[in-house]
Write an enzyme that holds these catalytic residues in place. Structure first.
Site, PDB file in Angstrom:
ATOM      1  N   ARG A 134      10.087  -2.929  20.108  1.00 24.49           N
ATOM      2  CA  ARG A 134      10.825  -3.747  19.140  1.00 24.49           C
ATOM      3  C   ARG A 134      12.046  -2.990  18.606  1.00 24.49           C
ATOM      4  O   ARG A 134      13.147  -3.530  18.483  1.00 24.49           O
ATOM      5  CB  ARG A 134       9.880  -4.137  17.992  1.00 24.49           C
ATOM      6  CG  ARG A 134      10.554  -4.961  16.931  1.00 24.49           C
ATOM      7  CD  ARG A 134       9.646  -5.966  16.312  1.00 24.49           C
ATOM      8  NE  ARG A 134       9.195  -6.958  17.274  1.00 24.49           N
ATOM      9  CZ  ARG A 134       8.793  -8.188  16.951  1.00 24.49           C
ATOM     10  NH1 ARG A 134       8.797  -8.568  15.711  1.00 24.49           N
ATOM     11  NH2 ARG A 134       8.398  -9.048  17.871  1.00 24.49           N
TER      12      ARG A 134
ATOM     13  N   ARG B 231      -1.441 -25.723  -1.263  1.00 20.72           N
ATOM     14  CA  ARG B 231      -1.242 -26.441   0.004  1.00 20.72           C
ATOM     15  C   ARG B 231      -2.558 -26.664   0.721  1.00 20.72           C
ATOM     16  O   ARG B 231      -2.820 -27.737   1.260  1.00 20.72           O
ATOM     17  CB  ARG B 231      -0.243 -25.681   0.877  1.00 20.72           C
ATOM     18  CG  ARG B 231       1.156 -25.784   0.271  1.00 20.72           C
ATOM     19  CD  ARG B 231       2.168 -25.025   1.044  1.00 20.72           C
ATOM     20  NE  ARG B 231       2.396 -25.565   2.376  1.00 20.72           N
ATOM     21  CZ  ARG B 231       2.967 -24.889   3.358  1.00 20.72           C
ATOM     22  NH1 ARG B 231       3.355 -23.655   3.161  1.00 20.72           N
ATOM     23  NH2 ARG B 231       3.165 -25.450   4.528  1.00 20.72           N
TER      24      ARG B 231
ATOM     25  N   GLY C 209      -3.539 -23.549  10.171  1.00 20.46           N
ATOM     26  CA  GLY C 209      -3.570 -22.284  10.913  1.00 20.46           C
ATOM     27  C   GLY C 209      -2.466 -21.353  10.443  1.00 20.46           C
ATOM     28  O   GLY C 209      -1.796 -21.613   9.436  1.00 20.46           O
TER      29      GLY C 209
ATOM     30  N   ARG D 167       8.654 -15.542   0.810  1.00 19.95           N
ATOM     31  CA  ARG D 167       8.409 -16.990   0.765  1.00 19.95           C
ATOM     32  C   ARG D 167       9.125 -17.735   1.883  1.00 19.95           C
ATOM     33  O   ARG D 167       9.456 -18.914   1.764  1.00 19.95           O
ATOM     34  CB  ARG D 167       8.855 -17.547  -0.596  1.00 19.95           C
ATOM     35  CG  ARG D 167       8.010 -17.002  -1.714  1.00 19.95           C
ATOM     36  CD  ARG D 167       8.617 -17.303  -3.044  1.00 19.95           C
ATOM     37  NE  ARG D 167       8.116 -18.544  -3.613  1.00 19.95           N
ATOM     38  CZ  ARG D 167       8.639 -19.126  -4.690  1.00 19.95           C
ATOM     39  NH1 ARG D 167       9.690 -18.596  -5.274  1.00 19.95           N
ATOM     40  NH2 ARG D 167       8.112 -20.227  -5.176  1.00 19.95           N
TER      41      ARG D 167
ATOM     42  N   CYS E 170      -1.003 -17.495   6.837  1.00 21.22           N
ATOM     43  CA  CYS E 170      -0.776 -17.699   5.401  1.00 21.22           C
ATOM     44  C   CYS E 170      -1.836 -18.603   4.791  1.00 21.22           C
ATOM     45  O   CYS E 170      -2.776 -18.132   4.155  1.00 21.22           O
ATOM     46  CB  CYS E 170       0.609 -18.289   5.172  1.00 21.22           C
ATOM     47  SG  CYS E 170       1.928 -17.179   5.684  1.00 21.22           S
TER      48      CYS E 170
ATOM     49  N   TYR F 254      -0.083 -21.923  16.224  1.00 20.50           N
ATOM     50  CA  TYR F 254      -0.570 -22.703  15.082  1.00 20.50           C
ATOM     51  C   TYR F 254       0.461 -23.751  14.655  1.00 20.50           C
ATOM     52  O   TYR F 254       0.112 -24.735  14.021  1.00 20.50           O
ATOM     53  CB  TYR F 254      -0.923 -21.782  13.903  1.00 20.50           C
ATOM     54  CG  TYR F 254       0.239 -21.334  13.074  1.00 20.50           C
ATOM     55  CD1 TYR F 254       0.629 -22.039  11.933  1.00 20.50           C
ATOM     56  CD2 TYR F 254       0.992 -20.214  13.431  1.00 20.50           C
ATOM     57  CE1 TYR F 254       1.720 -21.649  11.180  1.00 20.50           C
ATOM     58  CE2 TYR F 254       2.067 -19.815  12.686  1.00 20.50           C
ATOM     59  CZ  TYR F 254       2.427 -20.531  11.558  1.00 20.50           C
ATOM     60  OH  TYR F 254       3.512 -20.138  10.821  1.00 20.50           O
TER      61      TYR F 254
ATOM     62  N   ASP G 101       9.550   0.272  12.356  1.00 25.68           N
ATOM     63  CA  ASP G 101       8.433  -0.457  12.965  1.00 25.68           C
ATOM     64  C   ASP G 101       7.708   0.485  13.924  1.00 25.68           C
ATOM     65  O   ASP G 101       8.346   1.309  14.579  1.00 25.68           O
ATOM     66  CB  ASP G 101       8.930  -1.702  13.714  1.00 25.68           C
ATOM     67  CG  ASP G 101       7.814  -2.719  13.893  1.00 25.68           C
ATOM     68  OD1 ASP G 101       7.852  -3.766  13.217  1.00 25.68           O
ATOM     69  OD2 ASP G 101       6.878  -2.455  14.682  1.00 25.68           O
TER      70      ASP G 101
ATOM     71  N   LYS H 115       2.473 -16.361  -5.290  1.00 25.70           N
ATOM     72  CA  LYS H 115       2.403 -16.686  -3.858  1.00 25.70           C
ATOM     73  C   LYS H 115       1.007 -17.177  -3.459  1.00 25.70           C
ATOM     74  O   LYS H 115       0.867 -18.093  -2.651  1.00 25.70           O
ATOM     75  CB  LYS H 115       2.804 -15.450  -3.037  1.00 25.70           C
ATOM     76  CG  LYS H 115       2.823 -15.653  -1.547  1.00 25.70           C
ATOM     77  CD  LYS H 115       3.862 -16.673  -1.111  1.00 25.70           C
ATOM     78  CE  LYS H 115       3.655 -17.150   0.304  1.00 25.70           C
ATOM     79  NZ  LYS H 115       4.041 -16.220   1.339  1.00 25.70           N
TER      80      LYS H 115
ATOM     81  N   THR I 115       1.906 -10.838   1.175  1.00 22.73           N
ATOM     82  CA  THR I 115       1.033 -11.574   0.247  1.00 22.73           C
ATOM     83  C   THR I 115      -0.312 -10.861   0.147  1.00 22.73           C
ATOM     84  O   THR I 115      -0.940 -10.571   1.169  1.00 22.73           O
ATOM     85  CB  THR I 115       0.835 -13.015   0.735  1.00 22.73           C
ATOM     86  OG1 THR I 115       2.130 -13.568   0.993  1.00 22.73           O
ATOM     87  CG2 THR I 115       0.117 -13.859  -0.311  1.00 22.73           C
TER      88      THR I 115
HETATM   89  N1  LIG Z   1       5.752 -15.169   9.290  1.00 25.70           N
HETATM   90  C1  LIG Z   1       5.769 -15.959   8.257  1.00 25.70           C
HETATM   91  O1  LIG Z   1       6.218 -17.145   8.339  1.00 25.70           O
HETATM   92  C2  LIG Z   1       5.285 -15.507   6.922  1.00 25.70           C
HETATM   93  C3  LIG Z   1       5.290 -16.455   5.908  1.00 25.70           C
HETATM   94  C4  LIG Z   1       4.854 -16.092   4.664  1.00 25.70           C
HETATM   95  C5  LIG Z   1       4.436 -14.801   4.421  1.00 25.70           C
HETATM   96  N2  LIG Z   1       4.428 -13.854   5.411  1.00 25.70           N
HETATM   97  C6  LIG Z   1       3.990 -12.524   5.026  1.00 25.70           C
HETATM   98  O2  LIG Z   1       4.528 -11.495   5.798  1.00 25.70           O
HETATM   99  C7  LIG Z   1       3.506 -10.607   6.235  1.00 25.70           C
HETATM  100  C8  LIG Z   1       3.907 -10.046   7.562  1.00 25.70           C
HETATM  101  O3  LIG Z   1       3.924 -11.135   8.474  1.00 25.70           O
HETATM  102  P1  LIG Z   1       4.785 -11.169   9.804  1.00 25.70           P
HETATM  103  O4  LIG Z   1       4.780 -12.598  10.224  1.00 25.70           O
HETATM  104  O5  LIG Z   1       6.105 -10.490   9.636  1.00 25.70           O
HETATM  105  O6  LIG Z   1       3.870 -10.273  10.784  1.00 25.70           O
HETATM  106  P2  LIG Z   1       4.217  -9.816  12.265  1.00 25.70           P
HETATM  107  O7  LIG Z   1       2.914  -9.539  12.896  1.00 25.70           O
HETATM  108  O8  LIG Z   1       5.186 -10.743  12.911  1.00 25.70           O
HETATM  109  O9  LIG Z   1       4.990  -8.426  12.067  1.00 25.70           O
HETATM  110  C9  LIG Z   1       4.477  -7.282  11.464  1.00 25.70           C
HETATM  111  C10 LIG Z   1       5.270  -6.069  11.959  1.00 25.70           C
HETATM  112  O10 LIG Z   1       4.828  -4.916  11.225  1.00 25.70           O
HETATM  113  C11 LIG Z   1       4.779  -3.818  12.126  1.00 25.70           C
HETATM  114  N3  LIG Z   1       3.917  -2.772  11.550  1.00 25.70           N
HETATM  115  C12 LIG Z   1       2.567  -2.757  11.444  1.00 25.70           C
HETATM  116  N4  LIG Z   1       2.161  -1.621  10.841  1.00 25.70           N
HETATM  117  C13 LIG Z   1       3.287  -0.911  10.559  1.00 25.70           C
HETATM  118  C14 LIG Z   1       3.517   0.353   9.949  1.00 25.70           C
HETATM  119  N5  LIG Z   1       2.527   1.131   9.506  1.00 25.70           N
HETATM  120  N6  LIG Z   1       4.794   0.789   9.822  1.00 25.70           N
HETATM  121  C15 LIG Z   1       5.830   0.021  10.274  1.00 25.70           C
HETATM  122  N7  LIG Z   1       5.658  -1.165  10.878  1.00 25.70           N
HETATM  123  C16 LIG Z   1       4.403  -1.624  11.019  1.00 25.70           C
HETATM  124  C17 LIG Z   1       4.269  -4.424  13.420  1.00 25.70           C
HETATM  125  O11 LIG Z   1       4.558  -3.600  14.540  1.00 25.70           O
HETATM  126  C18 LIG Z   1       5.019  -5.770  13.441  1.00 25.70           C
HETATM  127  O12 LIG Z   1       6.267  -5.683  14.111  1.00 25.70           O
HETATM  128  C19 LIG Z   1       2.252 -11.498   6.258  1.00 25.70           C
HETATM  129  O13 LIG Z   1       1.065 -10.803   6.071  1.00 25.70           O
HETATM  130  C20 LIG Z   1       2.487 -12.418   5.091  1.00 25.70           C
HETATM  131  O14 LIG Z   1       2.049 -11.845   3.884  1.00 25.70           O
HETATM  132  C21 LIG Z   1       4.842 -14.194   6.669  1.00 25.70           C
END
Ligand SMILES: NC(=O)c1ccc[n+]([C@@H]2O[C@H](COP(=O)([O-])OP(=O)(O)OC[C@H]3O[C@@H](n4cnc5c(N)ncnc54)[C@H](O)[C@@H]3O)[C@@H](O)[C@H]2O)c1
Length: 397
Positions: A35, A212, A254, A153, A257, A309, A30, A205, A124
């Site tokens: 973190r 939804r 919100g 998912r 997704c 959200y 990360d 996905k 996604t």
């Molecule tokens: N959170 C959910 O409930 C959820 C649900 C469905 C899908 N998703 C999918 O997961 C994807 C990520 O969502 P999230 O909720 O984990 O985001 P988030 O913002 O919580 O976390 C993303 C992480 O990626 C890190 N990051 C960014 N660029 C980077 C790089 N170049 N190298 C290494 N780390 C890097 C950031 O520092 C951060 O810690 C979404 O775009 C979506 O497609 C998330």
């Protein structure tokens, strides 16, 4: 087996922890040093995620080593590494996907990848992205790697359990890539399903999200009709839903997704239903503002409860509370907020408003999500509350 999970956010960190818990060596990458340090010290940066703290305490800095340095990803010579990439994809002001974060992560991986390694994208994306936009970045490495896509998912708040409950879909660039990815995922997911190809897995996905969004729009439209006729949508929904009917709950949409994925279709195809659904869901905020104005009259102090959200998640991405704050301020209201996920300073810094000191002093309150922490205070002034998710009534039983 050696796995590098790239992106230790709300989606990537639970995944990395679940893999580590299955006995596989995990390197978590990360760009946030803070973190990385927390994880290596056994501290869970996402305490709201049930079960995650135990896993981070057990594996952080040991079976799950976090780093911000990609050069530590490759194993010993000849050792195969699987890179699972799960960084965000946002849409810009024109609703077009911004691939810059993803491209950066793929560029970093392309510099450390070796022959025989496996790369799986979980973010996604619009169907076609992995092959058309991201594969060329990896090809710059001139290495012979395997490529697959597996949609993430999970749902924040249920992330750990979903790996056990939900089928994990995988599409490979070719047969061998799909099989290799399936072999790995089968080590920590109960039900792994190989689908025809990468584009199919990407589309699965997107379809879920679109389904939804469109169904919530239908619920919103029917909800407004019911309200105008003095009918109770929730009662009607209860009795209408059976084998052929699955009416959704009305409300705001919100998070990063559901409000995002329909744009992947709207941008590229003639999909009037999907476009209209987006407009209907976005316009709900004006419907609630009209209710606030009816309650507050010309008095000015409006409180918003639920700034994330969704309740129980510290996430402001595409939160409709942000739109609401902006619109209420434009109308001249003094806006205050409350959310158990954010302290006073965070409410001010992240949302630009002061915290609600006394709920009873507000001229109108809007309860934006299913937050139940302020139940007793809200019940005392329930005529002043716009209850978006019908939360107070549910709490009363
Ligand atoms: N959170 C959910 O409930 C959820 C649900 C469905 C899908 N998703 C999918 O997961 C994807 C990520 O969502 P999230 O909720 O984990 O985001 P988030 O913002 O919580 O976390 C993303 C992480 O990626 C890190 N990051 C960014 N660029 C980077 C790089 N170049 N190298 C290494 N780390 C890097 C950031 O520092 C951060 O810690 C979404 O775009 C979506 O497609 C998330």
């Amino acid at each position: 087996m050696r796995v590098c999970v790239v992106g230790l956010g709300k989606a990537g960190l639970p995944l990395a922890a679940v893999i580590a818990d299955s006995g596989i060596e995990v390197i978590g990458v990360d760009i946030s040093q803070n973190r990385v340090d927390e994880i290596n010290n056994g501290i869970n940066p996402l305490p709201e995620e049930p079960g995650l703290s135990e896993l981070i305490k057990k594996h952080g800095g040991k079976g799950l080593k976090a780093t911000s340095d990609y050069s530590t990803c490759p194993g010993k010579p000849g050792e195969i590494t699987t890179f699972i990439i799960i960084v965000p994809l946002f849409i810009d002001y024109n609703k077009k996907p911004d691939f810059s974060i993803l491209k950066k992560a793929f560029e970093s991986v392309s510099k450390v990848i070796n022959d025989g390694d496996i790369v799986v994208l979980e973010t996604t994306v619009p169907p076609g992205t992995t092959e058309k936009i991201l594969k060329p970045v990896l090809d710059n490495s001139n290495k012979k790697y395997h490529l697959a896509y597996s949609p993430e998912r999970i749902m924040t708040g249920y992330s750990i359990s979903r790996y056990k409950e939900f089928p994990k879909v995988i599409g490979g660039f070719d047969k061998k890539s799909g099989e290799k990815a399936k072999e790995l995922y089968s080590m920590f997911c109960k039900n792994v399903q190989l689908v025809s190809n990468i584009r199919t897995a990407e589309m699965i996905k997107v379809c879920e999200g679109v389904y939804r969004d469109v169904n919530i729009a239908l619920a919103n439209e029917l909800f407004k009709v019911c309200e105008s006729k003095g009918l109770d949508y929730y009662e009607i929904r209860h009795y209408a839903n059976h084998e052929y009917c699955n009416l959704h709950l009305p409300g705001n949409v919100g998070g990063h997704c559901i409000p995002v994925y329909p744009w992947f279709m709207i941008n590229e195809f003639n999909v009037p239903l999907i476009k209209l659904a987006r407009e209907i869901n976005d316009s709900m905020i004006d419907y609630y503002i009209a209710k606030i104005i009816k309650i507050a009259g010309n008095k000015k102090n409006v409180g918003i409860i639920g700034l994330s959200y969704r309740e129980g998640v510290k996430e402001k991405a595409y939160s409709m509370s942000i739109t609401l704050i902006k619109k209420l301020k434009e109308k001249g209201f003094n806006v205050f907020g409350l959310d158990p996920m954010y302290n006073r300073t965070e409410v001010y810094n992240e949302f630009g408003i002061d915290i609600i000191k006394d709920i009873a002093n507000m001229d109108a309150i809007i309860l934006m999500n299913n937050e139940s922490a302020f139940r007793d205070d809200l019940l005392k002034i329930k005529d002043k509350v716009v209850d978006v998710k019908n939360t107070l009534r549910k709490l009363l039983g």
